[in-house]
Scaffold this active site. Structure first.
Site, PDB file in Angstrom:
ATOM      1  N   TRP A 103       0.847  -1.307  -0.091  1.00 53.65           N
ATOM      2  CA  TRP A 103      -0.084  -0.237   0.055  1.00 53.65           C
ATOM      3  C   TRP A 103       0.883   1.260   0.103  1.00 53.65           C
ATOM      4  O   TRP A 103       0.737   2.171  -0.667  1.00 53.65           O
ATOM      5  CB  TRP A 103      -0.940   0.061   1.259  1.00 53.65           C
ATOM      6  CG  TRP A 103      -1.854  -1.220   1.040  1.00 53.65           C
ATOM      7  CD1 TRP A 103      -2.046  -2.120   2.071  1.00 53.65           C
ATOM      8  CD2 TRP A 103      -3.099  -1.454   0.129  1.00 53.65           C
ATOM      9  NE1 TRP A 103      -2.902  -3.022   1.682  1.00 53.65           N
ATOM     10  CE2 TRP A 103      -3.632  -2.549   0.616  1.00 53.65           C
ATOM     11  CE3 TRP A 103      -3.118  -0.792  -1.101  1.00 53.65           C
ATOM     12  CZ2 TRP A 103      -4.412  -3.368  -0.311  1.00 53.65           C
ATOM     13  CZ3 TRP A 103      -4.215  -1.657  -1.930  1.00 53.65           C
ATOM     14  CH2 TRP A 103      -4.868  -2.924  -1.568  1.00 53.65           C
ATOM     15  N   ASP A 170      -1.716   7.101   6.376  1.00 53.80           N
ATOM     16  CA  ASP A 170      -2.653   5.922   5.951  1.00 53.80           C
ATOM     17  C   ASP A 170      -2.967   5.093   7.155  1.00 53.80           C
ATOM     18  O   ASP A 170      -2.146   4.122   7.509  1.00 53.80           O
ATOM     19  CB  ASP A 170      -2.228   5.296   4.841  1.00 53.80           C
ATOM     20  CG  ASP A 170      -3.113   4.055   4.415  1.00 53.80           C
ATOM     21  OD1 ASP A 170      -4.112   3.719   4.966  1.00 53.80           O
ATOM     22  OD2 ASP A 170      -2.674   3.443   3.326  1.00 53.80           O
ATOM     23  N   LYS A 194     -11.842  -1.849   7.162  1.00 54.23           N
ATOM     24  CA  LYS A 194     -11.215  -2.976   8.010  1.00 54.23           C
ATOM     25  C   LYS A 194     -11.596  -2.701   9.471  1.00 54.23           C
ATOM     26  O   LYS A 194     -11.911  -3.625   9.825  1.00 54.23           O
ATOM     27  CB  LYS A 194      -9.514  -2.731   7.666  1.00 54.23           C
ATOM     28  CG  LYS A 194      -8.994  -3.447   6.732  1.00 54.23           C
ATOM     29  CD  LYS A 194      -8.383  -2.559   5.489  1.00 54.23           C
ATOM     30  CE  LYS A 194      -7.903  -3.494   4.116  1.00 54.23           C
ATOM     31  NZ  LYS A 194      -7.371  -2.644   3.206  1.00 54.23           N
TER      32      LYS A 194
HETATM   33  C1  LIG Z   1      -6.820  -2.116   2.389  1.00 52.68           C
HETATM   34  C2  LIG Z   1      -5.690  -1.008   2.582  1.00 52.68           C
HETATM   35  C3  LIG Z   1      -5.636   0.108   1.452  1.00 52.68           C
HETATM   36  C4  LIG Z   1      -6.491  -0.188   0.332  1.00 52.68           C
HETATM   37  O1  LIG Z   1      -7.968   0.680   0.344  1.00 52.68           O
HETATM   38  P1  LIG Z   1      -8.963   0.530  -0.616  1.00 52.68           P
HETATM   39  O2  LIG Z   1      -9.998   1.202   0.276  1.00 52.68           O
HETATM   40  O3  LIG Z   1      -9.282  -0.908  -0.961  1.00 52.68           O
HETATM   41  O4  LIG Z   1      -8.486   1.582  -1.639  1.00 52.68           O
HETATM   42  C5  LIG Z   1      -4.783   1.097   1.586  1.00 52.68           C
HETATM   43  N1  LIG Z   1      -3.839   1.220   2.653  1.00 52.68           N
HETATM   44  C6  LIG Z   1      -3.846   0.273   3.609  1.00 52.68           C
HETATM   45  C7  LIG Z   1      -3.155  -0.015   4.620  1.00 52.68           C
HETATM   46  C8  LIG Z   1      -4.741  -1.070   3.486  1.00 52.68           C
HETATM   47  O5  LIG Z   1      -4.932  -1.799   4.418  1.00 52.68           O
END
Ligand SMILES: *Cc1c(COP(=O)(O)O)cnc(C)c1O
Length: 358
Positions: A103, A170, A194
């Site tokens: 990511w 993030d 998540k």
């Molecule tokens: C799952 C995830 C993403 C991607 O998220 P989307 O909503 O599918 O674009 C980005 N960063 C992290 C840390 C993730 O776990």
């Protein structure tokens, strides 16, 4: 075996939600806020939905302990859209990133379209099995961007660097999971699916003073944070149902002790599972000890016991353990212990790990 056997949901995302959020949302599909209408069939401009939006934003602020110097907005496009929306808005010349997984790599890739990217540290050479902690942050850069929890590799930052430039993160896979000082950040984003709610909505927390540092380039209206903030996340039609479910999940977080309650809950689960891995002759963890994540626990069979994989997987299935297959880039198993997962589910997994070969 009965059809309503308890399933233990370790899915990495979309993932387990609190029963409270699910039940409340089902009620609103039948009769939303006393309207006699389904939440999916009512205007987002109705006063009943406006109240949901306000409550969701207020709960985020309350749980994170941030004040009116921050905007809380709900967007679409997932965390992946933030990978480019962030630099489009705030990268003028250069930005500093750490590369701690797939990511983070994607975020870096997108940022390169808007300016220079300095990768201050990377754990790529060891398949991202640790989070680098020693690195310099160029204080003439526009911002520093990090990923708090690396969902795929089961690594997590234990603390955040002090830096003189705006700090961005993030937090898709560990937001609301532990105590931290949200006030040190200028921008936090998280795909909801998540640890906050269902798929379809992305939370962004922006410090208002950051708007003064917006890059001077054409930014489409839909991609300007300030526009969404000024319109209460209703510049266009928001993902109403995802926001509703998230609101209920946030209520559940608050009722269960907020960040402090979640941290205690998550620590207990992680300790139980890691201690089982560490004392088992069959399994080993894949992340370095001091980088281990309390959200995603990655483990594999030791080389001499690889032949037991099928036996273990069958035993898991029989015990109702769902969603522990590791990401293809790490292999083995990944148990995601997000907020809503009860410790009973970890106990069920640990029980299988301790007994499947008897
Ligand atoms: C799952 C995830 C993403 C991607 O998220 P989307 O909503 O599918 O674009 C980005 N960063 C992290 C840390 C993730 O776990």
């Amino acid at each position: 075996m009965s059809n309503n056997k308890k399933i233990h949901n370790f899915s990495a995302g979309p993932s387990i939600l609190s029963e409270y959020a699910v039940e409340k949302s089902i009620e609103d599909l039948k009769n939303f806020a006393g309207t006699g209408l389904n939440i999916l069939e009512i205007s987002h401009r109705s006063k009943q939905f406006e109240a949901v939006m306000d409550d969701a934003a207020r709960l985020v602020k309350e749980i994170l302990g941030i004040g009116d110097d921050y905007d809380v907005i709900f967007l679409q496009g997932g965390a992946s859209t933030q990978f480019f929306q962030v630099p489009m808005n705030f990268l003028k010349n250069k930005a500093v990133y750490t590369n701690t997984g797939v990511w983070a790599s994607k975020a870096i890739q997108e940022a390169k379209a808007y300016g220079d990217v300095i990768v201050a540290a990377s754990s790529k050479d060891s398949n991202f099995n640790f989070v680098p902690s020693e690195f310099e942050i160029d204080s003439s850069a526009d911002y520093f961007h990090c990923t708090s929890n690396n969902t795929i590799y089961g690594t997590q930052m234990s603390d955040f660097p002090k830096c003189d430039i705006p700090l961005f993160c993030d937090m898709s896979s560990d937001i609301f999971s532990r105590k931290f000082d949200a006030n040190q950040f200028d921008l936090i984003y998280a795909g909801a699916q998540k640890n906050m709610g269902p798929a379809g909505v992305t939370l962004v927390v922006v410090k208002k003073s950051l708007y003064n540092k917006t890059a001077e380039r054409h930014i489409p209206t839909m991609l300007q944070y300030k526009v969404h903030a000024e319109n209460g996340s209703m510049y266009n039609t928001p993902p109403v149902f995802s926001i509703l479910v998230s609101k209920y999940n946030l209520e559940w977080v608050k009722m269960n002790g907020g960040l402090e309650g979640m941290e205690a809950r998550n620590n207990a689960k992680a300790e139980l599972l890691y201690s089982t891995i560490d004392s088992s002759p069959y399994f080993k963890g894949t992340a370095e000890l001091n980088s281990r994540s309390k959200m995603n626990v990655c483990f594999v069979f030791t080389d001499e016991h690889k032949n037991l994989e099928e036996k273990f997987e069958t035993a898991c299935k029989e015990a109702g353990i769902s969603g522990i297959k590791g990401h293809r880039s790490v292999g083995g198993y990944r148990a995601s212990l997000y907020n809503a997962l009860p410790i009973e589910s970890v106990e069920a997994l640990v029980n299988v790990m301790n007994n499947f070969n008897n």
